[in-house]
Write a protein that holds these residues in place. Structure first.
Motif, PDB file in Angstrom:
ATOM      1  N   ILE A  57       0.845  -1.198   0.000  1.00 18.42           N
ATOM      2  CA  ILE A  57       0.000   0.000   0.000  1.00 18.42           C
ATOM      3  C   ILE A  57       0.876   1.242   0.000  1.00 18.42           C
ATOM      4  O   ILE A  57       0.622   2.189  -0.748  1.00 18.42           O
ATOM      5  CB  ILE A  57      -0.945   0.008   1.230  1.00 18.42           C
ATOM      6  CG1 ILE A  57      -1.967  -1.120   1.129  1.00 18.42           C
ATOM      7  CG2 ILE A  57      -1.650   1.359   1.351  1.00 18.42           C
ATOM      8  CD1 ILE A  57      -2.794  -1.307   2.384  1.00 18.42           C
ATOM      9  N   GLN A  58       1.921   1.239   0.820  1.00 21.60           N
ATOM     10  CA  GLN A  58       2.818   2.387   0.893  1.00 21.60           C
ATOM     11  C   GLN A  58       3.496   2.642  -0.458  1.00 21.60           C
ATOM     12  O   GLN A  58       3.539   3.783  -0.936  1.00 21.60           O
ATOM     13  CB  GLN A  58       3.878   2.156   1.969  1.00 21.60           C
ATOM     14  CG  GLN A  58       4.836   3.317   2.115  1.00 21.60           C
ATOM     15  CD  GLN A  58       6.021   2.988   2.989  1.00 21.60           C
ATOM     16  OE1 GLN A  58       6.494   1.856   3.002  1.00 21.60           O
ATOM     17  NE2 GLN A  58       6.503   3.980   3.712  1.00 21.60           N
ATOM     18  N   GLN A  62       3.098   5.970  -2.852  1.00 21.28           N
ATOM     19  CA  GLN A  62       4.272   6.747  -3.237  1.00 21.28           C
ATOM     20  C   GLN A  62       4.365   6.856  -4.755  1.00 21.28           C
ATOM     21  O   GLN A  62       4.694   7.913  -5.290  1.00 21.28           O
ATOM     22  CB  GLN A  62       5.545   6.118  -2.673  1.00 21.28           C
ATOM     23  CG  GLN A  62       5.706   6.314  -1.191  1.00 21.28           C
ATOM     24  CD  GLN A  62       6.913   5.606  -0.623  1.00 21.28           C
ATOM     25  OE1 GLN A  62       7.485   4.730  -1.273  1.00 21.28           O
ATOM     26  NE2 GLN A  62       7.299   5.962   0.588  1.00 21.28           N
ATOM     27  N   ARG A  63       4.072   5.755  -5.457  1.00 17.89           N
ATOM     28  CA  ARG A  63       4.110   5.751  -6.921  1.00 17.89           C
ATOM     29  C   ARG A  63       3.076   6.730  -7.480  1.00 17.89           C
ATOM     30  O   ARG A  63       3.380   7.529  -8.368  1.00 17.89           O
ATOM     31  CB  ARG A  63       3.841   4.342  -7.446  1.00 17.89           C
ATOM     32  CG  ARG A  63       4.050   4.187  -8.947  1.00 17.89           C
ATOM     33  CD  ARG A  63       3.716   2.781  -9.417  1.00 17.89           C
ATOM     34  NE  ARG A  63       2.326   2.429  -9.226  1.00 17.89           N
ATOM     35  CZ  ARG A  63       1.328   2.856 -10.009  1.00 17.89           C
ATOM     36  NH1 ARG A  63       1.562   3.651 -11.010  1.00 17.89           N
ATOM     37  NH2 ARG A  63       0.084   2.482  -9.773  1.00 17.89           N
ATOM     38  N   LYS A  64       1.868   6.692  -6.948  1.00 19.86           N
ATOM     39  CA  LYS A  64       0.817   7.599  -7.408  1.00 19.86           C
ATOM     40  C   LYS A  64       1.172   9.054  -7.125  1.00 19.86           C
ATOM     41  O   LYS A  64       0.919   9.929  -7.938  1.00 19.86           O
ATOM     42  CB  LYS A  64      -0.520   7.250  -6.746  1.00 19.86           C
ATOM     43  CG  LYS A  64      -1.169   6.015  -7.318  1.00 19.86           C
ATOM     44  CD  LYS A  64      -2.509   5.751  -6.657  1.00 19.86           C
ATOM     45  CE  LYS A  64      -3.188   4.546  -7.255  1.00 19.86           C
ATOM     46  NZ  LYS A  64      -4.496   4.292  -6.644  1.00 19.86           N
ATOM     47  N   SER A  65       1.764   9.293  -5.968  1.00 17.63           N
ATOM     48  CA  SER A  65       2.165  10.645  -5.601  1.00 17.63           C
ATOM     49  C   SER A  65       3.234  11.162  -6.558  1.00 17.63           C
ATOM     50  O   SER A  65       3.185  12.320  -6.994  1.00 17.63           O
ATOM     51  CB  SER A  65       2.694  10.658  -4.171  1.00 17.63           C
ATOM     52  OG  SER A  65       3.189  11.922  -3.838  1.00 17.63           O
ATOM     53  N   LYS A  70       4.809  14.579 -11.190  1.00 16.74           N
ATOM     54  CA  LYS A  70       5.351  14.705 -12.547  1.00 16.74           C
ATOM     55  C   LYS A  70       4.325  15.358 -13.474  1.00 16.74           C
ATOM     56  O   LYS A  70       4.672  16.169 -14.325  1.00 16.74           O
ATOM     57  CB  LYS A  70       5.753  13.338 -13.093  1.00 16.74           C
ATOM     58  CG  LYS A  70       7.034  12.818 -12.504  1.00 16.74           C
ATOM     59  CD  LYS A  70       7.398  11.481 -13.108  1.00 16.74           C
ATOM     60  CE  LYS A  70       8.689  10.947 -12.528  1.00 16.74           C
ATOM     61  NZ  LYS A  70       9.039   9.637 -13.086  1.00 16.74           N
ATOM     62  N   ARG A  71       3.058  14.974 -13.302  1.00 15.02           N
ATOM     63  CA  ARG A  71       1.993  15.550 -14.125  1.00 15.02           C
ATOM     64  C   ARG A  71       1.871  17.053 -13.888  1.00 15.02           C
ATOM     65  O   ARG A  71       1.715  17.838 -14.831  1.00 15.02           O
ATOM     66  CB  ARG A  71       0.669  14.852 -13.796  1.00 15.02           C
ATOM     67  CG  ARG A  71      -0.175  14.586 -15.011  1.00 15.02           C
ATOM     68  CD  ARG A  71      -1.443  13.810 -14.700  1.00 15.02           C
ATOM     69  NE  ARG A  71      -1.155  12.426 -14.355  1.00 15.02           N
ATOM     70  CZ  ARG A  71      -1.565  11.821 -13.240  1.00 15.02           C
ATOM     71  NH1 ARG A  71      -2.292  12.465 -12.370  1.00 15.02           N
ATOM     72  NH2 ARG A  71      -1.260  10.579 -13.003  1.00 15.02           N
ATOM     73  N   LYS A  72       1.963  17.473 -12.631  1.00 14.42           N
ATOM     74  CA  LYS A  72       1.889  18.900 -12.306  1.00 14.42           C
ATOM     75  C   LYS A  72       3.045  19.656 -12.933  1.00 14.42           C
ATOM     76  O   LYS A  72       2.873  20.751 -13.468  1.00 14.42           O
ATOM     77  CB  LYS A  72       1.904  19.109 -10.787  1.00 14.42           C
ATOM     78  CG  LYS A  72       0.575  18.949 -10.128  1.00 14.42           C
ATOM     79  CD  LYS A  72       0.690  19.323  -8.651  1.00 14.42           C
ATOM     80  CE  LYS A  72      -0.661  19.266  -7.974  1.00 14.42           C
ATOM     81  NZ  LYS A  72      -0.572  19.639  -6.561  1.00 14.42           N
ATOM     82  N   GLU A  73       4.242  19.074 -12.863  1.00 15.36           N
ATOM     83  CA  GLU A  73       5.418  19.727 -13.440  1.00 15.36           C
ATOM     84  C   GLU A  73       5.299  19.841 -14.949  1.00 15.36           C
ATOM     85  O   GLU A  73       5.670  20.852 -15.527  1.00 15.36           O
ATOM     86  CB  GLU A  73       6.684  18.967 -13.058  1.00 15.36           C
ATOM     87  CG  GLU A  73       7.042  19.100 -11.599  1.00 15.36           C
ATOM     88  CD  GLU A  73       8.202  18.198 -11.200  1.00 15.36           C
ATOM     89  OE1 GLU A  73       8.749  17.493 -12.058  1.00 15.36           O
ATOM     90  OE2 GLU A  73       8.541  18.210 -10.005  1.00 15.36           O
ATOM     91  N   SER A  74       4.769  18.819 -15.594  1.00 11.80           N
ATOM     92  CA  SER A  74       4.623  18.875 -17.045  1.00 11.80           C
ATOM     93  C   SER A  74       3.541  19.875 -17.457  1.00 11.80           C
ATOM     94  O   SER A  74       3.645  20.520 -18.493  1.00 11.80           O
ATOM     95  CB  SER A  74       4.320  17.493 -17.627  1.00 11.80           C
ATOM     96  OG  SER A  74       3.030  17.068 -17.242  1.00 11.80           O
TER      97      SER A  74
END
Length: 79
Positions: A57-58, A62-65, A70-74
């Motif tokens: 779960i952790q 972390q992967r989703k975060s 990355k999406r926000k930066e792009s």
């Protein structure tokens, strides 16, 4: 709702967890009852031990975060 230390100790003992596993479970917002409920029984060979389940779960969160970051930066570079 805050769970008592006694419940956490019971979950730690029944699920065979260490202090690090308990810390991660608390950070993930899990509660001791859900940990105990997810102990695999003999008929559930497919089910991972609770400590492995917590770590999965952790890692997933972390992967989703990371993907969201990355999406926000792009999105910023496109504007």
């Amino acid at each position: 709702m805050a769970y008592s230390d006694a419940l956490w100790q019971e979950a730690k003992k029944k699920c065979r967890l260490n202090n690090e596993d308990i810390k991660i479970a608390k950070e993930l917002g899990l509660n001791p009852k859900s940990l105990i409920k997810n102990i695999p029984n003999k008929n559930q060979q497919w089910k991972a031990p609770v400590s492995v389940w917590i770590r999965e779960i952790q890692e997933e969160r972390q992967r989703k975060s990371l993907l969201k970051q990355k999406r926000k930066e792009s999105d910023k570079t496109e504007v």
